[in-house]
Enzyme design. Structure first.
Site, short mmCIF file in Angstrom:
data_model
loop_
_atom_site.label_atom_id
_atom_site.label_comp_id
_atom_site.label_asym_id
_atom_site.label_seq_id
_atom_site.Cartn_x
_atom_site.Cartn_y
_atom_site.Cartn_z
N CYS A 50 -6.48 -14.02 -4.64
CA CYS A 50 -6.68 -14.46 -6.02
C CYS A 50 -7.95 -15.30 -6.08
CB CYS A 50 -5.49 -15.28 -6.50
SG CYS A 50 -5.64 -15.90 -8.19
N HIS A 71 -0.45 -8.79 -11.52
CA HIS A 71 -1.08 -10.03 -11.07
C HIS A 71 -1.75 -10.75 -12.25
CE1 HIS A 71 -3.44 -12.32 -7.87
NE2 HIS A 71 -4.07 -12.63 -8.98
N GLU A 72 -2.52 -10.00 -13.05
CA GLU A 72 -3.24 -10.64 -14.15
C GLU A 72 -2.31 -11.03 -15.29
OE1 GLU A 72 -6.13 -11.67 -13.58
OE2 GLU A 72 -6.37 -10.50 -11.75
N HIS A 77 -0.68 -14.28 -14.55
CA HIS A 77 -1.52 -15.44 -14.86
C HIS A 77 -1.29 -15.92 -16.29
CE1 HIS A 77 -4.12 -16.40 -11.50
NE2 HIS A 77 -4.50 -15.15 -11.34
#
Length: 214
Positions: free
Chosen positions: A126, A168-169, A172
């Site tokens: 990351c 993953h994004e 966030h």
């Protein structure tokens, strides 16, 4: 952290952020902005400012370099992320990881849900956790919903490595770092991954470091 005061109106903060030009500063783990979550995008920036912000995310992601970047990673608590992966990997890696080229894609107000029961575990890194990687088991395919930067509806199944990037994004945007989902015993420096665990799958790392794979 090089970002405007979060007390200012959001559009004003983004204007100030973009005024410097060039790649933006990527916020590192430990900054509360990465843990607060985001507000849905509902036109807060206006079309022109949104386009400039998306372009700044693209420039910053490519300069890092990375394959995805979410707005909180540059200090902006909006539900917007960008992804792009040219996937310059050997054939054996492509086959093992499902890592295929992903054209530049803007995700606005994205959400995902598993599509099927299959899970896949691989090392992830990351931009907000520089120098480290860890193995994360994630759904191998997800149904992605949301919009693009033009407001067009997104509703499609994403598989392989692009599905991992999407998860993953989007995480966030919910204040979740990949480390929250990672196998703790797998945590490795970039150097260790390059020297020891560069195989297409993390099976050898699992045996040597003592963790289970799905």
């Amino acid at each position: 952290m090089g970002t405007p005061s979060d007390r200012a109106p959001l559009a004003e903060r983004v204007e100030e952020l973009l005024a410097g030009g060039g790649p933006l500063t990527v916020v590192a783990a430990g900054d509360p902005v990465l843990r607060r979550g985001t507000e849905p995008y509902e036109g807060q920036l206006g079309p022109a400012l949104l386009a400039r912000f998306v372009e700044a995310l693209r420039v910053t992601m490519r300069a890092a370099p990375g394959v995805g970047l979410a707005a909180p990673q540059v200090g902006v608590e909006l539900r917007i992320a960008v992804i792009e992966d040219p996937a310059p990997v050997p054939e054996e890696v492509r086959l093992a990881r499902g890592r295929v080229p992903q054209p530049f894609w803007v995700l606005v107000n994205p959400a995902y849900a598993p599509d099927g029961e299959a899970r896949a575990a691989f090392f992830e890194g990351c931009l907000s956790v520089p120098g480290w990687q860890a193995v994360v088991a994630r759904p191998a395919a997800v149904r992605l919903t949301g919009q693009d930067e033009q407001g067009r509806v997104l509703d499609e199944v994403v598989t392989g490595w692009p599905a991992r990037i999407v998860q993953h994004e989007t995480d966030h945007l919910d204040g979740v770092l990949y480390l929250d989902r990672a196998e703790p015993r797998s945590l490795s420096s970039h150097r260790a991954v390059a020297e020891r665990w560069a195989q297409p799958t993390p099976r050898e790392a699992a045996r040597a470091l003592g963790f289970d794979l799905p």
